[in-house]
Design an enzyme around this catalytic site. Sequence first.
Site, PDB file in Angstrom:
ATOM      1  N   HIS A 107       0.831  -1.206   0.000  1.00  0.00           N
ATOM      2  CA  HIS A 107       0.000   0.000   0.000  1.00  0.00           C
ATOM      3  C   HIS A 107       0.870   1.263   0.000  1.00  0.00           C
ATOM      4  O   HIS A 107       0.604   2.206  -0.750  1.00  0.00           O
ATOM      5  CB  HIS A 107      -0.907   0.000   1.225  1.00  0.00           C
ATOM      6  CG  HIS A 107      -1.697   1.267   1.397  1.00  0.00           C
ATOM      7  ND1 HIS A 107      -2.924   1.469   0.811  1.00  0.00           N
ATOM      8  CD2 HIS A 107      -1.415   2.411   2.089  1.00  0.00           C
ATOM      9  CE1 HIS A 107      -3.375   2.672   1.128  1.00  0.00           C
ATOM     10  NE2 HIS A 107      -2.464   3.267   1.905  1.00  0.00           N
ATOM     11  N   GLU A 108       1.916   1.260   0.827  1.00  0.00           N
ATOM     12  CA  GLU A 108       2.792   2.428   0.883  1.00  0.00           C
ATOM     13  C   GLU A 108       3.569   2.598  -0.423  1.00  0.00           C
ATOM     14  O   GLU A 108       3.823   3.719  -0.864  1.00  0.00           O
ATOM     15  CB  GLU A 108       3.749   2.316   2.072  1.00  0.00           C
ATOM     16  CG  GLU A 108       3.064   2.245   3.431  1.00  0.00           C
ATOM     17  CD  GLU A 108       2.031   3.346   3.638  1.00  0.00           C
ATOM     18  OE1 GLU A 108       2.216   4.454   3.089  1.00  0.00           O
ATOM     19  OE2 GLU A 108       1.037   3.101   4.332  1.00  0.00           O
ATOM     20  N   HIS A 157       1.589   4.552  -2.836  1.00  0.00           N
ATOM     21  CA  HIS A 157       1.734   6.011  -2.738  1.00  0.00           C
ATOM     22  C   HIS A 157       2.971   6.491  -3.492  1.00  0.00           C
ATOM     23  O   HIS A 157       2.959   7.557  -4.109  1.00  0.00           O
ATOM     24  CB  HIS A 157       1.824   6.428  -1.274  1.00  0.00           C
ATOM     25  CG  HIS A 157       0.521   6.326  -0.535  1.00  0.00           C
ATOM     26  ND1 HIS A 157      -0.650   6.872  -1.016  1.00  0.00           N
ATOM     27  CD2 HIS A 157       0.208   5.750   0.661  1.00  0.00           C
ATOM     28  CE1 HIS A 157      -1.632   6.623  -0.153  1.00  0.00           C
ATOM     29  NE2 HIS A 157      -1.137   5.953   0.856  1.00  0.00           N
ATOM     30  N   HIS A 202       3.117   9.129  -6.562  1.00  0.00           N
ATOM     31  CA  HIS A 202       4.030  10.271  -6.584  1.00  0.00           C
ATOM     32  C   HIS A 202       4.805  10.299  -7.905  1.00  0.00           C
ATOM     33  O   HIS A 202       4.968  11.363  -8.522  1.00  0.00           O
ATOM     34  CB  HIS A 202       4.994  10.170  -5.401  1.00  0.00           C
ATOM     35  CG  HIS A 202       5.902  11.345  -5.271  1.00  0.00           C
ATOM     36  ND1 HIS A 202       7.216  11.230  -4.864  1.00  0.00           N
ATOM     37  CD2 HIS A 202       5.708  12.662  -5.500  1.00  0.00           C
ATOM     38  CE1 HIS A 202       7.779  12.424  -4.847  1.00  0.00           C
ATOM     39  NE2 HIS A 202       6.885  13.306  -5.220  1.00  0.00           N
TER      40      HIS A 202
END
Length: 230
Positions: free
Chosen positions: A102-103, A106, A110
């Site tokens: 999940h991270e 991100h 980005h």
Amino acid sequence: MHFYPFFDPTMILLVPAIIISFWAQSKINSAYSEYSQVRTINGYTGQQVARMMLDEAGLFDVRIELINSKLGDHYDPASKILRLSPEVYSGASISSAGIAAHEVGHALQHKERYAPLVIRNSIVPIVNIGSNVSWMLFFVGILLGFKGLTTLGIILFSGVVIFQLITLPVEFDASTRALNILKSRGILYGDETKSAQKVLDAAAMTYVAATLMAVSQLIRLIAISNRRND
């Protein structure tokens, strides 16, 4: 003269959001605890999962750091650092794989300049200021009878609500990216993906709860202001 900055009938507006917040926190704690005990078939740690996904996306410059904070996992776009808690970093569980992925989601957002993330990051400084001073301005305005201050407080807090609303698609998209990669890359197999989705869905509910709380708080501020002006 009515005096009710902290205890007044409008507090009832917060009750549904408070109940949902407690339920969401309980749900994420339960799902995380359950699936942190289930080891993945391939045995990759969260750090290994994250590194594989980052490297395959060409994000070799994104570092992975260990932080001593349970469920404090996050991606820092300013420094391009993905920070993982000890259980996620070293764990080889379904929870670890799901959260780490999940991270990374991100980080992919980005890289691709995903619009909601760009907007959210751009308003962070304003929202931080607004969240810190909005309540003070609002209640000073109430106490002194300055409608302009109460209105300014409401406007500034509206920025917090907007931030929370923008956060929802950012978080849901990161989870969708994570699950698709975990499945297509063969990092998780069969029902493991469904289990990881349960963890990420539970985590997403905490953001939904935070948004409902912010909206409820905004409605309460408007209600207090309107009563004061009656």
